[in-house]
Motif scaffolding. Structure first.
Motif, PDB file in Angstrom:
ATOM      1  N   GLN A   8      22.204  53.124  20.959  1.00 32.99           N
ATOM      2  CA  GLN A   8      21.951  54.552  21.086  1.00 32.99           C
ATOM      3  C   GLN A   8      21.763  55.208  19.718  1.00 32.99           C
ATOM      4  O   GLN A   8      20.922  56.109  19.566  1.00 32.99           O
ATOM      5  CB  GLN A   8      23.076  55.221  21.862  1.00 32.99           C
ATOM      6  CG  GLN A   8      23.104  54.813  23.331  1.00 32.99           C
ATOM      7  CD  GLN A   8      24.010  55.697  24.160  1.00 32.99           C
ATOM      8  OE1 GLN A   8      24.608  56.647  23.669  1.00 32.99           O
ATOM      9  NE2 GLN A   8      24.120  55.378  25.441  1.00 32.99           N
ATOM     10  N   ASP A   9      22.512  54.772  18.728  1.00 31.89           N
ATOM     11  CA  ASP A   9      22.329  55.316  17.377  1.00 31.89           C
ATOM     12  C   ASP A   9      20.935  54.986  16.857  1.00 31.89           C
ATOM     13  O   ASP A   9      20.278  55.820  16.219  1.00 31.89           O
ATOM     14  CB  ASP A   9      23.388  54.756  16.431  1.00 31.89           C
ATOM     15  CG  ASP A   9      24.751  55.403  16.637  1.00 31.89           C
ATOM     16  OD1 ASP A   9      24.799  56.452  17.309  1.00 31.89           O
ATOM     17  OD2 ASP A   9      25.750  54.859  16.138  1.00 31.89           O
ATOM     18  N   ALA A  10      20.484  53.766  17.126  1.00 29.93           N
ATOM     19  CA  ALA A  10      19.151  53.370  16.682  1.00 29.93           C
ATOM     20  C   ALA A  10      18.073  54.206  17.378  1.00 29.93           C
ATOM     21  O   ALA A  10      17.082  54.612  16.757  1.00 29.93           O
ATOM     22  CB  ALA A  10      18.936  51.882  16.962  1.00 29.93           C
ATOM     23  N   VAL A  11      18.273  54.486  18.659  1.00 28.78           N
ATOM     24  CA  VAL A  11      17.330  55.317  19.396  1.00 28.78           C
ATOM     25  C   VAL A  11      17.320  56.732  18.832  1.00 28.78           C
ATOM     26  O   VAL A  11      16.257  57.344  18.661  1.00 28.78           O
ATOM     27  CB  VAL A  11      17.673  55.311  20.901  1.00 28.78           C
ATOM     28  CG1 VAL A  11      16.901  56.401  21.635  1.00 28.78           C
ATOM     29  CG2 VAL A  11      17.375  53.955  21.504  1.00 28.78           C
ATOM     30  N   ARG A  12      18.505  57.248  18.529  1.00 30.97           N
ATOM     31  CA  ARG A  12      18.594  58.593  17.948  1.00 30.97           C
ATOM     32  C   ARG A  12      17.819  58.670  16.624  1.00 30.97           C
ATOM     33  O   ARG A  12      17.037  59.602  16.397  1.00 30.97           O
ATOM     34  CB  ARG A  12      20.053  58.977  17.699  1.00 30.97           C
ATOM     35  CG  ARG A  12      20.811  59.401  18.936  1.00 30.97           C
ATOM     36  CD  ARG A  12      22.244  59.775  18.582  1.00 30.97           C
ATOM     37  NE  ARG A  12      22.939  60.322  19.730  1.00 30.97           N
ATOM     38  CZ  ARG A  12      22.890  61.597  20.107  1.00 30.97           C
ATOM     39  NH1 ARG A  12      22.172  62.466  19.384  1.00 30.97           N
ATOM     40  NH2 ARG A  12      23.536  62.016  21.163  1.00 30.97           N
ATOM     41  N   ASP A  13      18.044  57.695  15.766  1.00 31.02           N
ATOM     42  CA  ASP A  13      17.380  57.708  14.466  1.00 31.02           C
ATOM     43  C   ASP A  13      15.863  57.605  14.629  1.00 31.02           C
ATOM     44  O   ASP A  13      15.103  58.306  13.944  1.00 31.02           O
ATOM     45  CB  ASP A  13      17.896  56.550  13.607  1.00 31.02           C
ATOM     46  CG  ASP A  13      19.344  56.739  13.176  1.00 31.02           C
ATOM     47  OD1 ASP A  13      19.849  57.881  13.262  1.00 31.02           O
ATOM     48  OD2 ASP A  13      19.965  55.739  12.763  1.00 31.02           O
ATOM     49  N   ALA A  14      15.428  56.740  15.536  1.00 33.79           N
ATOM     50  CA  ALA A  14      13.992  56.554  15.732  1.00 33.79           C
ATOM     51  C   ALA A  14      13.352  57.807  16.323  1.00 33.79           C
ATOM     52  O   ALA A  14      12.239  58.190  15.943  1.00 33.79           O
ATOM     53  CB  ALA A  14      13.748  55.344  16.633  1.00 33.79           C
ATOM     54  N   ALA A  15      14.039  58.443  17.250  1.00 36.68           N
ATOM     55  CA  ALA A  15      13.495  59.665  17.856  1.00 36.68           C
ATOM     56  C   ALA A  15      13.348  60.765  16.822  1.00 36.68           C
ATOM     57  O   ALA A  15      12.322  61.460  16.767  1.00 36.68           O
ATOM     58  CB  ALA A  15      14.394  60.117  19.002  1.00 36.68           C
ATOM     59  N   ALA A  16      14.359  60.925  15.976  1.00 38.94           N
ATOM     60  CA  ALA A  16      14.318  61.980  14.961  1.00 38.94           C
ATOM     61  C   ALA A  16      13.204  61.732  13.940  1.00 38.94           C
ATOM     62  O   ALA A  16      12.454  62.641  13.574  1.00 38.94           O
ATOM     63  CB  ALA A  16      15.667  62.084  14.258  1.00 38.94           C
ATOM     64  N   SER A  17      13.094  60.480  13.490  1.00 41.96           N
ATOM     65  CA  SER A  17      12.096  60.177  12.451  1.00 41.96           C
ATOM     66  C   SER A  17      10.671  60.260  12.990  1.00 41.96           C
ATOM     67  O   SER A  17       9.718  60.436  12.225  1.00 41.96           O
ATOM     68  CB  SER A  17      12.353  58.793  11.856  1.00 41.96           C
ATOM     69  OG  SER A  17      12.186  57.780  12.850  1.00 41.96           O
TER      70      SER A  17
END
Length: 467
Positions: A8-17
Motif C-alpha cells: 500500500q505504501d508503494a501504491v501511495r508513492d506511485a499514485a502521488a508521483s
C-alpha cells in the motif's frame, strides 16, 4: 515477500508521483471537443477515442485494447466509438470493470466561459474546461490508478481488469445496451466501478448509493390550424403559447413541488444540508426561494422533479403580433428511486392530457426512459471501496444519493446481475458539470486517483468469489 503495508505504501508513492503526468494527459484530452450530439463533428469523438486508446495501450497491462462501436437498436445507425481493454485475472483474483466516458457536453453560450472551453486552464486550484470533470477526469482517474498499481506491484499484479470508456454517454448512450450484449464476455466482472458521479464536497469523498431515474419527451401543443393576427382574434382565440404556459403550470403546486398524481416518493433519511449550502452550490441568489417541501436533500434525492429544458416558439427577435398555432417543449423529469421510469412517464402524460386547456391538441414524441438505481450496501465491494476512500482522503466517506440519473446502470444490472456496482466520481458541488466554466478540483482528483489505486490493490490481494 512484501507485506500488505509495504504494497500500500508503494501504491501511495506511485499514485502521488504520477499526478503531474495524469494532469498533463487530462489537459490533452480536454483539448479535443468530443461532442457526440447530432450536428457536431463525429471525427472529434473518434480522435478522442484514439487518444484514450493510446493512453491505455501505453499502460502495457492489457492483453487487448480496441476501439469498438455497436449498432443503435431500432435504427440503421452505429454508435460512437468506445475503448475496450481487457486483462485476464490470474491466480484466483477477481475481475474489475472500470467505466468512464470520453464524450462531453456542448459548451453552450461560449460568452459565459471565463476561459476557452477546450483550452484547459488552471485557476485557484481548479482545472477549467469542458470535460475537465465530466468525465475525462474519470477516464484519467482510471488510467492514473492503473499506472500506480503497475508501478508499485509490477508482475505481482494479478487482478483481472476490463476497461470500458464510452463515447456517447452525454448523448444518451443509445448503443450502450447493444455494446454490453456484443461484448458481454469481455466486460463480465465481479466488481464494476462507474466513475461518473461526485463527492459530498471537495474534501469529503462519497460513494453514490442511489440515483433518481429519468424520463424525457417532447410535447407539442396545438390550438390553431395556422397563425392568426393577435389584434383581430386575440381575446377570443387561444394561441398555443397561452395554452402551453397554462398547461405546464399545472405540473407544480404553489410551493414548486411536483403536482402529478402517480409519481411516487422514496422514504429515506438524508444528511443535514442547509439552505445556505444549497444557495452556494447551486448559485441560488438571495431573494429567490427554494422550491418543494421537506428536507432539501430529500427533495433532490428521493422525490420527483420536472423541468422544461427547451422550447420551440418565436424568438424575442422574431416576435410579431401573431397568435402561434403550435409550441413544442422538451420536458425532463427525474423519477424517485423505486418507481420505473415508464410508469412515471405514463403518469405525466395522463396528467397533461387531463389538464389540456381549451381543448388543445397534444402530441408526445421522442420519449426516453432511464430507471433509478439503489445499491445493495451489504456487499464486500462497498466495504472495500469505503475503506479505500477513507484511507485516500483521510476523511470518513459519505454514502450519498444523487438527484441526477445514470440510466445505463440498469443495463449493467440486467447484463451482469451478479456484479457489485460502485458509483464513484471526481466531481464536487462546484464542478459545474454541463454548465459554463466546468472545472475539476485538483486536490479531489489527486485523492480520487489514490482511492482507486488503493481499491485495485485491495482487490488484487483478494481471492475471487466462488462461481
Amino acid at each position: 515477500m512484501t507485506t500488505e503495508l509495504t504494497r500500500q505504501d508503494a501504491v501511495r508513492d506511485a499514485a502521488a508521483s504520477g499526478i503531474p503526468a495524469a494532469l498533463a494527459d487530462l489537459g490533452a484530452l480536454v483539448r479535443i471537443p468530443s461532442i457526440a450530439f447530432p450536428g457536431f463533428d463525429g471525427a472529434e469523438v473518434q480522435r478522442s477515442a484514439e487518444a484514450v486508446a493510446a493512453l491505455v495501450e501505453d499502460l502495457g497491462l492489457f492483453e487487448s485494447v480496441e476501439i469498438r462501436r455497436a449498432a443503435i437498436p431500432g435504427t440503421d445507425e452505429i454508435g460512437h466509438p468506445a475503448v475496450l481493454a481487457t486483462r485476464t485475472a490470474r491466480n484466483g483474483r477477481p475481475t474489475i470493470l472500470l467505466y468512464a466516458h470520453h464524450d462531453v457536453q456542448p459548451v453552450g453560450d461560449e460568452s459565459l466561459w471565463e476561459s476557452e472551453p477546450f483550452a484547459p486552464t488552471v485557476r485557484d486550484g481548479r482545472l477549467y474546461g469542458r470535460g475537465a470533470a465530466d468525465d475525462k477526469a474519470g477516464v484519467m482517474a482510471h488510467v492514473a490508478a492503473l499506472r500506480a498499481v503497475k508501478e508499485a506491484l509490477g508482475d505481482d499484479f494479478d487482478l483481472g481488469v476490463a476497461l470500458f470508456i464510452e463515447g456517447e454517454e452525454e448523448a444518451g448512450s443509445r448503443s450502450f445496451a447493444q455494446f454490453l450484449s456484443d461484448n458481454a464476455d469481455a466486460l463480465r466482472a465481479d466488481v464494476i466501478v462507474v466513475a461518473d458521479s461526485g463527492n459530498w464536497d471537495a474534501r469529503t469523498p462519497a460513494l453514490t448509493v442511489s440515483l433518481r431515474g429519468n424520463t424525457r419527451f417532447t410535447l407539442t401543443v396545438r390550438t390553431l390550424d395556422h397563425a392568426s393576427h393577435s389584434g383581430m382574434f386575440g381575446g377570443a382565440v387561444p394561441d398555443a403559447m397561452m395554452a402551453t404556459v397554462t398547461l405546464l403550470a399545472t405540473l407544480w403546486d404553489a410551493d414548486g413541488a411536483v403536482a402529478v398524481d402517480g409519481l411516487t416518493e422514496r422514504d429515506a433519511e438524508t444528511p443535514e444540508y442547509s439552505e445556505e449550502t444549497l444557495r452556494d452550490e447551486a448559485g441560488l441568489p438571495a431573494g429567490v426561494s427554494p422550491v418543494g417541501r421537506g428536507p432539501i436533500l430529500s427533495r433532490i434525492w428521493n422525490k420527483p422533479s420536472i423541468t422544461v429544458t427547451g422550447i420551440d416558439a418565436p424568438t424575442v427577435a422574431n416576435a410579431s403580433n401573431t397568435l402561434s398555432p403550435s409550441v413544442s417543449v422538451v420536458v425532463s423529469a427525474r423519477v424517485a428511486p423505486g418507481q420505473p421510469a415508464r410508469e412515471a412517464y405514463a403518469a405525466i402524460e395522463a396528467h397533461l392530457r387531463a389538464h389540456a386547456p381549451f381543448g388543445a391538441q397534444l402530441t408526445f414524441i421522442d420519449q426516453d426512459y432511464g430507471d433509478a438505481f439503489l445499491v445493495d450496501t451489504s456487499g464486500w465491494a462497498v466495504e472495500t471501496a469505503l475503506e479505500s476512500l477513507h484511507e485516500a482522503y483521510e476523511v470518513a466517506p459519505v454514502q450519498i444519493g444523487v438527484g441526477g440519473s445514470i440510466p445505463f446502470i440498469a443495463d449493467l444490472i440486467r447484463e451482469f446481475p451478479e456484479a457489485q456496482i460502485l458509483v464513484t466520481g471526481v466531481e464536487d458541488p462546484h464542478s459545474r458539470a454541463h454548465s459554463p466554466n466546468e472545472s475539476l478540483h485538483l486536490e479531489t482528483f489527486r485523492n480520487a486517483v489514490l482511492a482507486e489505486a488503493l481499491l485495485l490493490e485491495k482487490l488484487d490481494a483478494r481471492t475471487a468469489p466462488a462461481a
